[in-house]
Design an enzyme around this catalytic site. Structure first.
Site, mmCIF file in Angstrom:
data_model
loop_
_atom_site.group_PDB
_atom_site.id
_atom_site.type_symbol
_atom_site.label_atom_id
_atom_site.label_comp_id
_atom_site.label_asym_id
_atom_site.label_seq_id
_atom_site.Cartn_x
_atom_site.Cartn_y
_atom_site.Cartn_z
ATOM 1 N N SER A 82 0.822 -1.208 0.000
ATOM 2 C CA SER A 82 0.000 0.000 0.000
ATOM 3 C C SER A 82 0.862 1.268 0.000
ATOM 4 O O SER A 82 1.639 1.472 -0.935
ATOM 5 C CB SER A 82 -0.970 -0.036 1.190
ATOM 6 O OG SER A 82 -2.020 0.877 1.032
ATOM 7 N N ASP A 93 -6.123 -3.593 -2.038
ATOM 8 C CA ASP A 93 -5.042 -3.199 -1.136
ATOM 9 C C ASP A 93 -4.334 -4.390 -0.491
ATOM 10 O O ASP A 93 -4.972 -5.308 0.028
ATOM 11 C CB ASP A 93 -5.627 -2.304 -0.041
ATOM 12 C CG ASP A 93 -4.585 -1.525 0.723
ATOM 13 O OD1 ASP A 93 -3.768 -2.146 1.418
ATOM 14 O OD2 ASP A 93 -4.596 -0.284 0.629
#
Length: 285
Positions: free
Chosen positions: A45, A157
């Protein structure tokens, strides 16, 4: 790989944390200042974004300049979709403009970027191909950003499967893993005011609940004190970067002590690899 046969291979694992991930820049700067070699980087991320910038050749100063001018409009746009509220195509376009190189094969150190295969429910580690696309997938917070299609698979993510990629750095060949966890503080923030902060804070809480598992492949964990910062506040880049520098300085004695260790022997590395492979097989069952 930029390593010396007489010393251990140093891997840096940069965790997710949305805006708090800007603290990674400060950690990278302090590692450089203290002559700590970085032989490979794994990022999830926000850590994927910072790691991609560094691995492709940007200096910490250049990354800081980018962080201080970056806005959410650079990374996405509002859209109408059943899969999310934001389209993150701009993240890809933005990174293609600012990164010195855009292919994993051309980075100055090996780079691994973690995303989550939403259909298979498994971690995916990108180590080849297009970096901007991989970073975009790694940063696609579910429900907020529309999932990213990569080779026919729906990606979200990387923090969904674990916000700290220490095991990935280990699997890439690191003898010593320096992990940077920007979600280690459980300090409460102001009540979330939008779905983005709700989702990002939820991922942070999930990460802290599995911290024992996530830390097991880290030799040392750098924990910037950024818990009081809202996860969506990009305007706090200078303060977040400073927090990363301070955390790295606090941890530097432990990091330097690690560097005094001898490089593991071939048989020791082979045994460690077999243990890792058994663990992976057990997790897949």
């Amino acid at each position: 790989m930029a390593s010396n046969d007489k010393r251990p291979v140093i891997g840096v694992a940069l965790g997710g944390g949305v805006a708090r991930g800007m603290a990674h820049v400060g950690v990278l700067r302090e590692l450089e200042k203290n002559g700590i070699p970085i032989d490979l980087i794994a990022g999830t991320s926000a850590g994927a974004l910072a790691g991609a910038c560094y691995a492709t050749g940007m200096s910490p100063d250049e990354i800081e300049k980018l962080a201080c001018t970056m806005s959410w409009s650079d990374l996405g746009r509002v859209t109408v979709s059943r899969l999310g509220f934001y389209n993150s195509e701009r993240t890809e376009t933005f990174l293609k403009k600012v990164l010195p190189v855009s292919r994993f094969e051309h980075t100055r150190v090996p780079l691994g970027i973690v995303a989550t295969d939403l259909q298979a429910g498994k971690m995916v580690v990108f180590t080849e191909g297009d970096i901007p696309l991989a970073v975009r997938a790694s940063c696609a917070i579910p429900c907020y950003f529309i999932p990213v299609m990569v080779n026919g698979r729906m990606m979200v993510d990387g923090g969904v499967v674990g916000h700290l990629p220490a095991s990935v750095a280990r699997g890439m060949g690191a003898d010593i893993v320096i992990a940077v966890d920007v979600n280690s503080e459980g300090r409460p923030i102001a009540p979330p005011t939008n779905i983005f902060t709700i989702m990002s804070q939820s991922l942070s809480i999930m990460g802290r609940s599995s911290v024992t598992y996530l830390y097991q492949d880290a030799d040392v964990v750098v924990s910037p004190r950024v818990g009081a910062f809202a996860p969506d506040d990009l305007s706090k880049a200078p303060e977040l970067i400073k927090a990363g520098e301070e955390a790295a300085r606090r941890t530097m004695p432990a990091i330097k002590k690690l560097l005094m260790r001898d490089k593991p022997s071939f048989f020791k590395r082979l045994f460690a690899k077999s243990v890792d492979e058994r663990r992976v097989r057990m997790l897949d069952r």
